[in-house]
Structure formats: structure tokens, C-alpha cells
Design an enzyme around this catalytic site. Structure first.
Site, PDB file in Angstrom:
ATOM      1  N   HIS A  91      54.775  62.082  32.026  1.00  0.00           N
ATOM      2  CA  HIS A  91      55.140  62.717  33.279  1.00  0.00           C
ATOM      3  C   HIS A  91      55.109  64.231  33.116  1.00  0.00           C
ATOM      4  CE1 HIS A  91      57.580  59.004  34.795  1.00  0.00           C
ATOM      5  NE2 HIS A  91      56.301  58.926  35.121  1.00  0.00           N
TER       6      HIS A  91
ATOM      7  N   LYS B 106      46.754  61.353  33.607  1.00  0.00           N
ATOM      8  CA  LYS B 106      46.399  62.096  34.804  1.00  0.00           C
ATOM      9  C   LYS B 106      45.987  63.515  34.440  1.00  0.00           C
ATOM     10  CE  LYS B 106      49.142  59.642  38.288  1.00  0.00           C
ATOM     11  NZ  LYS B 106      50.179  59.789  39.333  1.00  0.00           N
TER      12      LYS B 106
END
Length: 300
Positions: free
Chosen positions: A272, A173
Site C-alpha cells: 500500500h 500497482k
């Protein structure tokens, strides 16, 4: 300014400047399109707090999940903050917009025994040499072995893998690159696919693709095909009607923590940005431990 035009300009901003993932941009674009319809495609300056509240209320009446409502509110706040920065609106009507907090639901996780059975079945199917079976086995081993997202798996090129070291370079991401490890079973499955499966799939296309995993026509495999694969093979093992590739990522993370892995190491592997995102898996492990205790201990 017309709301629809502003929303499209915002989506371009998210994609090109903030460099959010295409999937996130699609979700925001869909949310804003729904807002435009709810507001009767009014001019941007005509949308106020009551319009936004009415939009969320309509979504509630439709039965949208709290997580969806929270995302829609976030999309509206992000959009109007940008619109104010651009001078498209004088005041940001979303500042006092409140949406229901997301309910914390524990992710669906397969047991270690279920994963062993599933992957043994896939390895047996691949032993026959069918290109699709070889590819599917390699995909499942990589999703579980490396804990990567489906978008990261589909984006893998052959050159991104180091089979000797058992590592892969993925683009996560926010276009953040990281290196993830994977185990010997995944390495062996990918090696067999590259030798005996991928050449057959590649021959179906006139254009050579650098992609690691190829679809039925010889081009880069799409996320929908991977979803279909995982839904077919994993659902019977977890007892869920609908399941997707992310369940294998959840399972990998939970099994790492069950095996004693450090929480920050799992955060790095999963990519993350926040440790808080990774901590959900400690709750999964605790739930599993509690369930085992209640079944096994005579004083539970």
C-alpha cells in the site's frame, strides 16, 4: 478536438507515461466512454460543468454505487486536467465537480477456522495428483499466505520465487516491485505443483512459458480463471453470494493484525502506498473483537 480521440490519447498517457495498471486504465477508459455517450459524443470543448453534473446524475439514477460515482468523477477530473495541460481545452470544467464521498464498507473476511478448513480441503484434493488440483491449492495458499493481488499472482514467473527463503518478487500497482514473504504451507503447495502439476499443464502448449501458474492450455493463467476458482471454494466459507481473490488479501491482512503484526509491516507486505489504506483492517479487527465481546460477555 473529438472527445473520443482525446479520451483514447489520455488512456495511452496513463498506460505509457504514468504507468498505471491495465485494470485502472480500463476502468478510466470505460468511465470516459460513458461520459462521451452521455454527452452525445460532443466536441471536447463543448463539455462543461453542467454536462459533467448531468452525467453523474444519470449514473445516480441508474443506481451506481457511491464508490463508482467517486471513481467516475476522479476520472473526469484527471482527464480534463491532462487535457488543459495539453492545450486541448482552455478551461477545466471539472474543477468544481463534486461527487458523493465513498461510503466506508468493511471488507469481507474469512475466519481463521474457515481458512484452515478450506485449505485442508484443497490439500486433500491435491493429494490425488491432479494437475489442476495441485495448481489450485498452490494459488489459494499464495493468495492467502502472501496477501498478494490477483494481478500480482498471475504475473508471477517461476524465477520470481525463492522457495528456500519463502519469498516472492511481485510487480504491484504503478509497476512498483516488492518482495513478499509466504509461509511453509504455501512453499510446500507451490513445490508440489512445480514438481507434479505444472509439467503436465506446460505440455499442453507448444510455447514454453516462464509463468508460475498456467491455465488449462498451458499459457499464463488469467485473472478470470482465478476469480472463478476463489468464488467456487471461498463463498461457502464466508456466506457471501459473490466473492473474489481480493477477499483472501483482506483476510490475510486482518489475520496478520489479529496476530499482533505491526501496521506498517502489513503496509509493506501488501504494497500500500498509504498507511491509511492499510488502516481499514484495524477497523475489521475491532469489529470482530466487538462482535465476540457482545456474544461472550454477560454485561455486554
Amino acid at each position: 478536438m473529438e472527445f473520443r480521440s482525446a479520451a483514447e490519447a489520455f488512456a495511452d498517457h496513463l498506460l505509457q507515461v504514468r504507468r498505471l495498471s491495465p485494470a485502472t486504465v480500463r476502468a478510466y477508459r470505460s468511465d470516459l466512454r460513458d461520459l462521451g455517450v452521455s454527452a452525445g459524443d460532443a466536441d471536447l470543448s463543448a463539455i462543461d460543468l453542467e454536462t459533467l453534473r448531468d452525467w453523474l446524475w444519470r449514473a445516480t439514477q441508474r443506481g451506481d454505487a457511491r464508490s463508482t460515482l467517486a471513481r467516475r468523477a476522479a476520472a473526469a477530473r484527471s482527464f480534463f486536467s491532462w487535457a488543459q495541460e495539453q492545450g486541448l481545452v482552455e478551461h477545466d470544467p471539472s474543477v468544481r465537480l463534486i461527487a458523493p464521498k465513498r461510503g466506508r464498507t468493511l471488507p469481507t473476511v474469512a475466519s481463521a477456522d474457515a481458512m484452515t478448513a478450506l485449505l485442508d480441503q484443497q490439500r486433500a484434493a491435491a493429494a490425488g495428483g491432479d494437475p489442476h488440483a495441485l495448481r489450485d491449492h498452490a494459488i489459494l495458499e499464495m493468495l492467502y499466505g502472501a496477501g498478494i493481488r490477483v494481478s500480482e499472482l498471475c504475473g508471477l514467473d517461476i524465477d520470481d520465487l525463492d522457495l528456500d527463503r519463502g519469498t516472492g518478487r511481485v510487480l504491484g500497482k504503478g509497476s512498483k516491485e516488492r518482495v513478499v514473504p509466504y509461509g511453509i504451507p504455501a512453499r510446500d503447495a507451490v513445490g508440489a505443483y512445480l514438481t507434479r502439476g505444472r509439467p503436465a499443464l506446460a505440455s499442453r502448449s507448444d510455447k514454453a512459458s516462464p509463468a508460475l501458474f498456467l491455465g488449462a492450455r498451458g499459457g499464463r493463467i488469467g485473472a478470470r480463471a482465478v476469480y472463478t476458482l476463489v468464488a467456487e471454494v471461498l463463498a461457502p466459507h464466508v456466506g457471501a453470494a459473490t466473492i473474489g481473490p481480493h477477499a483472501l488479501r483482506h483476510t490475510a491482512a486482518t489475520h496478520l493484525l489479529d496476530g499482533g503484526a505491526d501496521l506498517r509491516a502489513v503496509q509493506e507486505i501488501l504494497g500500500h502506498a498509504s498507511l491509511g489504506t492499510t488502516q481499514i483492517y484495524t477497523h475489521v479487527s475491532a469489529e470482530r473483537l466487538t462482535a465476540t465481546y457482545r456474544l461472550a460477555h454477560p454485561r455486554a
